[in-house]
Design a protein around this motif. Structure first.
Motif, PDB file in Angstrom:
ATOM      1  N   ALA A   4     -23.442  17.055   2.066  1.00  0.00           N
ATOM      2  CA  ALA A   4     -22.033  17.130   1.694  1.00  0.00           C
ATOM      3  C   ALA A   4     -21.717  18.602   1.455  1.00  0.00           C
ATOM      4  O   ALA A   4     -22.370  19.252   0.623  1.00  0.00           O
ATOM      5  N   LEU A   7     -16.969  19.377  -0.592  1.00  0.00           N
ATOM      6  CA  LEU A   7     -16.106  18.195  -0.575  1.00  0.00           C
ATOM      7  C   LEU A   7     -14.998  18.293  -1.622  1.00  0.00           C
ATOM      8  O   LEU A   7     -15.242  18.647  -2.783  1.00  0.00           O
ATOM      9  N   SER A   8     -13.807  17.942  -1.208  1.00  0.00           N
ATOM     10  CA  SER A   8     -12.688  17.806  -2.135  1.00  0.00           C
ATOM     11  C   SER A   8     -11.984  16.491  -1.849  1.00  0.00           C
ATOM     12  O   SER A   8     -11.841  16.095  -0.691  1.00  0.00           O
ATOM     13  N   PHE A   9     -11.561  15.822  -2.943  1.00  0.00           N
ATOM     14  CA  PHE A   9     -10.904  14.530  -2.776  1.00  0.00           C
ATOM     15  C   PHE A   9     -10.098  14.222  -4.030  1.00  0.00           C
ATOM     16  O   PHE A   9     -10.518  14.515  -5.148  1.00  0.00           O
ATOM     17  N   THR A  43     -16.721   7.767  -6.039  1.00  0.00           N
ATOM     18  CA  THR A  43     -15.985   8.390  -4.929  1.00  0.00           C
ATOM     19  C   THR A  43     -16.916   9.260  -4.107  1.00  0.00           C
ATOM     20  O   THR A  43     -16.889   9.227  -2.871  1.00  0.00           O
ATOM     21  N   LEU A  44     -17.766  10.041  -4.764  1.00  0.00           N
ATOM     22  CA  LEU A  44     -18.747  10.852  -4.052  1.00  0.00           C
ATOM     23  C   LEU A  44     -19.664   9.966  -3.222  1.00  0.00           C
ATOM     24  O   LEU A  44     -19.948  10.270  -2.052  1.00  0.00           O
ATOM     25  N   LEU A  47     -17.881   8.708  -0.151  1.00  0.00           N
ATOM     26  CA  LEU A  47     -17.724   9.778   0.838  1.00  0.00           C
ATOM     27  C   LEU A  47     -19.021   9.997   1.611  1.00  0.00           C
ATOM     28  O   LEU A  47     -19.012  10.153   2.839  1.00  0.00           O
ATOM     29  N   PRO A  54     -13.347  12.729   3.493  1.00  0.00           N
ATOM     30  CA  PRO A  54     -13.012  13.850   2.614  1.00  0.00           C
ATOM     31  C   PRO A  54     -11.679  14.488   3.010  1.00  0.00           C
ATOM     32  O   PRO A  54     -11.340  14.543   4.190  1.00  0.00           O
ATOM     33  N   GLN A  55     -10.941  14.935   2.018  1.00  0.00           N
ATOM     34  CA  GLN A  55      -9.684  15.627   2.283  1.00  0.00           C
ATOM     35  C   GLN A  55      -9.919  17.099   2.590  1.00  0.00           C
ATOM     36  O   GLN A  55      -9.064  17.774   3.148  1.00  0.00           O
ATOM     37  N   SER A  58     -16.945  18.460   4.427  1.00  0.00           N
ATOM     38  CA  SER A  58     -17.538  17.586   5.449  1.00  0.00           C
ATOM     39  C   SER A  58     -18.778  16.889   4.931  1.00  0.00           C
ATOM     40  O   SER A  58     -19.428  17.341   3.983  1.00  0.00           O
TER      41      SER A  58
END
Length: 204
Positions: A4, A7-9, A43-44, A47, A54-55, A58
């Motif tokens: 990962a 990552l941002s979400f 959430t992690l 993903l 992910p927003q 990657s």
């Protein structure tokens, strides 16, 4: 290698759960994730297993995107197994949805033959969690995200489930990410551990 990267979400505008969080999980490695309720641990996990996109950032497996079809090589196991199965399917069909484990594997995870003809709601939470964990161990699977899978189980069932999973992971060199509020459990299982807070992962 499951990676990962940054990552941002967020579900709600202005309320990020993850902010440029990065994590690497190698074959055979056990990594623990702790954090307060609502910190974004599940959430992690989703993903990493491809349940969410992910927003930003990657998720890659050996440098490539996760596959979009077939049995997924990264499996997410939720805390509540009843939410992960079709309540109208018998246990035998639930297992065969992904693969057909051997008798030895069924025995290792404590599955009884009489369960196979039952509906999932007729099993206890611990019994159904054993079914779900075994279903997630198809030959194509390389990584597991175990999200509070033993929280609701009695102590004996917890020990039996983790022992069976550790043995299977060692034989197949599966990478396992363990998400839990139980710091003692994470210390026993995972040589490497992170705390998720404010969208960031911090080693502990």
């Amino acid at each position: 290698m499951l990676k990962a990267h940054q990552l941002s979400f967020q579900f709600s505008p202005g309320v990020p759960l993850l902010q440029a969080a990065s994590l690497t999980l190698s074959a055979g490695q056990w990594v623990g994730i702790s954090g307060d309720s609502g910190a974004g641990k599940s959430t992690l996990g989703k993903l990493l297993a491809g349940y969410l996109a992910p927003q930003a950032g990657s998720v890659t497996l050996d440098g490539a995107a996760l596959p979009k079809s077939g049995v997924q090589p990264v499996q997410w196991l939720p805390q509540s197994p009843e939410l992960a199965v079709n309540p109208r399917w018998r246990v035998a069909k639930i297992l065969r949805e992904a693969w057909t484990p051997s008798n030895a594997q069924c025995q290792a995870f404590g599955l009884q033959e009489k369960w196979l003809s039952r509906l999932p709601q007729s099993l206890s939470g611990g019994e159904l969690q054993r079914v779900c964990v075994l279903r997630a161990l198809a030959p194509e699977v390389r990584f597991l995200v175990a999200d509070e899978i033993s929280t609701m189980l009695d102590p004996i069932t917890q020990v039996e489930l983790w022992q069976a999973l550790k043995q299977e992971a060692a034989q197949r060199q599966l990478g396992v990410l363990v998400i839990s509020h139980d710091s003692a459990l994470l210390e026993r299982l995972c040589p490497q551990r992170f705390h998720l807070s404010g969208g960031q992962l911090t080693p502990w």
